[in-house]
Design an enzyme around this catalytic site. Structure first.
Site: not given
Length: 328
Positions: A51, A110
């Site tokens: 990701s 993230k």
């Protein structure tokens, strides 16, 4: 002149015991120092998913600074020397995890794109805070729509795109590429056009807020909750703030025919007790993030990622030496 005083040698057993005790103190002190460093300052995390490509790759080992935002000790946060900022790559405990101890929820990593109080939207894959566009990460991977003739496998391999292009129709392709890779691909013979791939309606809808049914490429706007910020409870805010109030603010909230109840009492507004953040993976088309499960509360934030201190390529069974020491 006085005769020198003779020093009797210590018994061998006593000497060995003193030396052992000295080593125990040294080793024990080193262990305590390492534990204190891990709790208060630094920790290491291994990247398990794609990701954050290509900023971070599967098999990268990332050094995390807890001191930046303040380490958490027994449910309390000590002072840090910085606040989470837009563009920081942060490690946090996964908010949807149901473990009652926040610190034992699964760690995620993230990039922070929305700060407390921001009005955030995504239009055509570009993130906006208010009317200002937020630059995409240079190493971030995204999907691109390609029209024309696909270059040979040898060319794709030289561009780092081998296995990353799929057919979408006659003369149409979808490529997973960084900005630099996409620019190089667009110059190849036979490529007629290259543009960001935008999902058609209903393809990959965002799950947060559930009632909105936003697209992952065209999302929002949503207002990121901020400590001390008061929000009016109405049709627009309810889908966004309900889970925040119930899960992270430690309060009950209910919608009735007559209006809203907060902690069992009629209320028209609610004031947040802590800050929240909106996060995205750098591989925006291959990431479950705030578009999927919502905001990250500040009490879930662990620390700031500083850089890669080791990297292991599982497929090649070798160290990626070129990534060692790479900053985030």
């Amino acid at each position: 002149m006085a005769d020198p005083v003779a020093v009797a040698p210590a018994p061998a057993g006593r000497t060995s015991a003193a030396a052992l005790a000295g080593w125990v103190r040294v080793i024990g002190g080193a262990i305590l120092f390492a534990l204190a460093l891990r709790v208060l300052a630094f920790e290491a995390y291994r990247i398990p998913s794609t990701s954050m490509e290509d900023t971070l790759l599967v098999g990268d080992f990332v050094l995390l600074s807890k001191a930046h935002y303040g380490p958490r000790i027994a449910g309390h946060r000590l002072p840090g020397f910085d606040d989470p900022d837009r563009g920081d790559v942060a490690v946090f405990n996964y908010p949807p995890d149901l473990h009652p101890d926040v610190g034992r929820r699964t760690p995620y990593i993230k990039r922070i794109v929305g700060l407390p109080g921001d009005t955030l939207a995504i239009r055509g894959k570009t993130v906006y805070v208010g009317a200002e566009a937020v630059a995409s990460p240079q190493a971030g991977r995204r999907l691109w729509a390609l029209d024309g003739r696909l270059p040979t496998e040898e060319v794709l391999d030289s561009l780092g795109l081998s296995g990353r292009v799929q057919r979408a129709g006659p003369g149409a392709w979808v490529a997973s590429a960084t900005r630099a890779e996409a620019d190089a691909l667009s110059l190849e013979e036979g490529v007629e056009s290259l543009r960001p791939y935008l999902r058609p309606p209903g393809d990959g809808s965002a799950a947060f807020p559930a009632a909105a049914r936003y697209s992952l490429d065209d999302y929002g706007p949503v207002v990121v909750p901020a400590a001390g910020r008061t929000v009016r409870l109405d049709d627009a805010s309810w889908p966004v703030v309900r889970s925040v109030i119930e899960r992270f603010e430690g309060r009950t909230v209910e919608r009735t025919a007559a209006g809203f109840l907060v902690d069992g009492r009629p209320a028209e507004t609610v004031t947040f007790a802590q800050d929240y953040y909106f996060v995205l993976g750098d591989s925006r088309d291959d990431s479950a993030d705030s578009r999927t499960w919502g905001f990250v509360p500040f009490d879930h934030v662990i620390g700031k990622a500083l850089g890669v201190y080791f990297s292991w390529d599982e497929d090649a069974r070798s160290v990626r030496w070129g990534r060692v020491g790479k900053g985030v």
